[in-house]
Scaffold this motif. Structure first.
Motif, PDB file in Angstrom:
ATOM      1  N   GLN A  15       0.818  -1.209   0.000  1.00  0.00           N
ATOM      2  CA  GLN A  15       0.000   0.000   0.000  1.00  0.00           C
ATOM      3  C   GLN A  15       0.853   1.260   0.000  1.00  0.00           C
ATOM      4  O   GLN A  15       1.958   1.288   0.544  1.00  0.00           O
ATOM      5  CB  GLN A  15      -0.926   0.021   1.218  1.00  0.00           C
ATOM      6  CG  GLN A  15      -2.067  -0.983   1.144  1.00  0.00           C
ATOM      7  CD  GLN A  15      -2.942  -0.891   2.366  1.00  0.00           C
ATOM      8  OE1 GLN A  15      -2.625  -1.432   3.414  1.00  0.00           O
ATOM      9  NE2 GLN A  15      -4.060  -0.198   2.223  1.00  0.00           N
ATOM     10  N   THR A  19      -3.450   4.504  -1.477  1.00  0.00           N
ATOM     11  CA  THR A  19      -4.067   3.222  -1.779  1.00  0.00           C
ATOM     12  C   THR A  19      -5.093   2.847  -0.718  1.00  0.00           C
ATOM     13  O   THR A  19      -4.781   2.863   0.475  1.00  0.00           O
ATOM     14  CB  THR A  19      -2.989   2.116  -1.844  1.00  0.00           C
ATOM     15  OG1 THR A  19      -1.993   2.482  -2.792  1.00  0.00           O
ATOM     16  CG2 THR A  19      -3.617   0.795  -2.271  1.00  0.00           C
ATOM     17  N   MET A  25     -10.839  -1.850  -1.879  1.00  0.00           N
ATOM     18  CA  MET A  25     -10.728  -1.967  -3.332  1.00  0.00           C
ATOM     19  C   MET A  25     -11.816  -2.885  -3.882  1.00  0.00           C
ATOM     20  O   MET A  25     -12.450  -2.587  -4.906  1.00  0.00           O
ATOM     21  CB  MET A  25      -9.346  -2.514  -3.711  1.00  0.00           C
ATOM     22  CG  MET A  25      -8.197  -1.557  -3.456  1.00  0.00           C
ATOM     23  SD  MET A  25      -6.579  -2.326  -3.726  1.00  0.00           S
ATOM     24  CE  MET A  25      -6.651  -2.665  -5.471  1.00  0.00           C
ATOM     25  N   TYR A 186      -8.244  -4.310  -9.306  1.00  0.00           N
ATOM     26  CA  TYR A 186      -7.052  -3.480  -9.470  1.00  0.00           C
ATOM     27  C   TYR A 186      -7.362  -2.285 -10.372  1.00  0.00           C
ATOM     28  O   TYR A 186      -8.184  -2.376 -11.291  1.00  0.00           O
ATOM     29  CB  TYR A 186      -5.927  -4.277 -10.122  1.00  0.00           C
ATOM     30  CG  TYR A 186      -5.101  -5.134  -9.191  1.00  0.00           C
ATOM     31  CD1 TYR A 186      -5.545  -5.488  -7.919  1.00  0.00           C
ATOM     32  CD2 TYR A 186      -3.862  -5.608  -9.597  1.00  0.00           C
ATOM     33  CE1 TYR A 186      -4.780  -6.279  -7.092  1.00  0.00           C
ATOM     34  CE2 TYR A 186      -3.088  -6.408  -8.772  1.00  0.00           C
ATOM     35  CZ  TYR A 186      -3.550  -6.743  -7.518  1.00  0.00           C
ATOM     36  OH  TYR A 186      -2.776  -7.529  -6.696  1.00  0.00           O
ATOM     37  N   TYR A 190      -2.780   1.444  -9.273  1.00  0.00           N
ATOM     38  CA  TYR A 190      -2.309   0.493  -8.277  1.00  0.00           C
ATOM     39  C   TYR A 190      -1.323  -0.492  -8.908  1.00  0.00           C
ATOM     40  O   TYR A 190      -0.270  -0.798  -8.329  1.00  0.00           O
ATOM     41  CB  TYR A 190      -3.489  -0.261  -7.668  1.00  0.00           C
ATOM     42  CG  TYR A 190      -3.102  -1.246  -6.603  1.00  0.00           C
ATOM     43  CD1 TYR A 190      -2.525  -0.816  -5.405  1.00  0.00           C
ATOM     44  CD2 TYR A 190      -3.291  -2.613  -6.787  1.00  0.00           C
ATOM     45  CE1 TYR A 190      -2.157  -1.730  -4.418  1.00  0.00           C
ATOM     46  CE2 TYR A 190      -2.936  -3.523  -5.805  1.00  0.00           C
ATOM     47  CZ  TYR A 190      -2.368  -3.077  -4.625  1.00  0.00           C
ATOM     48  OH  TYR A 190      -2.002  -3.979  -3.650  1.00  0.00           O
ATOM     49  N   HIS A 193       1.959   1.192  -9.334  1.00  0.00           N
ATOM     50  CA  HIS A 193       2.653   1.278  -8.051  1.00  0.00           C
ATOM     51  C   HIS A 193       3.345  -0.048  -7.723  1.00  0.00           C
ATOM     52  O   HIS A 193       4.511  -0.063  -7.292  1.00  0.00           O
ATOM     53  CB  HIS A 193       1.645   1.642  -6.959  1.00  0.00           C
ATOM     54  CG  HIS A 193       2.186   1.555  -5.568  1.00  0.00           C
ATOM     55  ND1 HIS A 193       3.026   2.507  -5.039  1.00  0.00           N
ATOM     56  CD2 HIS A 193       2.003   0.612  -4.593  1.00  0.00           C
ATOM     57  CE1 HIS A 193       3.344   2.168  -3.795  1.00  0.00           C
ATOM     58  NE2 HIS A 193       2.736   1.022  -3.507  1.00  0.00           N
TER      59      HIS A 193
END
Length: 232
Positions: A15, A19, A25, A186, A190, A193
């Motif tokens: 994270q 996030t 999510m 997702y 993300y 990242h």
């Protein structure tokens, strides 16, 4: 409708300050399709499993660092629970690890993929009529992040999408189980990242290809809609 999310991993080390939690999510994905849904979280990765299950509730098994073939108390208990829910005809869905562990529990086989790491956006060919109603163009695109794959389907399961990289991108059992190898929860940000900050041991060429793929559209909302309709 209530969806019980069996959180098998929080991915806290993945994270960033921007996030959401992994459970958030998942809730964002499904609430965008069905705002009236209710949720209950079971912290399976810390040993909190449902003490009982109900035919009028639905169960979601999402991603994890665990492998479906791990001989650990947590994975063994989850496999027992899946088998009990299957025997009771309880409706459930699986994402990535959830897809794999449901397959393993119901008589399939999961292995480390010889193809290597699957990541980024991948397009798969639809191969079952039931999926064609949701993906009429004949393909489904999702974000991925996995090393394991389902190599043998459970006897009662129907594979609905395939690719050269992964022979089973998802399967269903009747109208009560639906799984996706990909991660519809997702987002491209993300995934970016993860690729930039949490994939240091992975091949650079694979990362570069995955990063370039993140501008491709995905069918995440359609996958969520199908899961909600199947669970409903």
């Amino acid at each position: 409708m209530k969806i019980n999310i069996l959180v098998c991993d929080w991915f806290e080390e993945w994270q960033s300050p921007e996030t959401p939690t992994y459970a958030e999510m998942l809730q964002r994905l499904f609430s965008a399709v069905a705002p009236a849904l209710e949720y209950k979280i079971f912290d399976v990765c810390r040993g909190v499993f449902p003490a009982e299950f109900h035919a009028d509730e639905r169960y979601l098994i999402p991603g994890s660092h665990d492998s479906a073939y791990d001989d650990t108390p947590r994975v063994r208990q989850l496999i027992r629970l899946i088998r009990e829910m299957d025997a009771a005809k309880v409706r459930m869905a699986g994402i990535c690890f959830g897809h794999q562990v449901i397959a393993q529990a119901l008589g399939g086989k999961v292995e480390k993929a010889r193809q290597g790491w699957g990541t980024g956006v991948r397009r798969s060919a639809v191969c079952a009529p039931k999926a064609s109603g949701y993906f009429p163009e004949g393909t489904v695109s999702l974000l991925y992040n996995h090393h394991d794959q389902v190599t043998v389907l459970p006897p009662q399961a129907v594979c609905f999408a395939q690719s050269d990289f992964c022979p089973c991108e998802g399967f269903y059992v009747d109208d009560r189980i639906l799984t996706f190898q990909g991660h519809p929860e997702y987002t491209p940000d993300y995934s970016r990242h993860l690729l930039l900050h949490h994939a240091g041991d992975e091949p650079e060429a694979v990362k570069a290809k995955a990063l370039a793929s993140l501008d491709c559209p995905t069918d995440a909302a359609i996958a969520a809609e199908w899961m909600i309709n199947m669970l409903g």
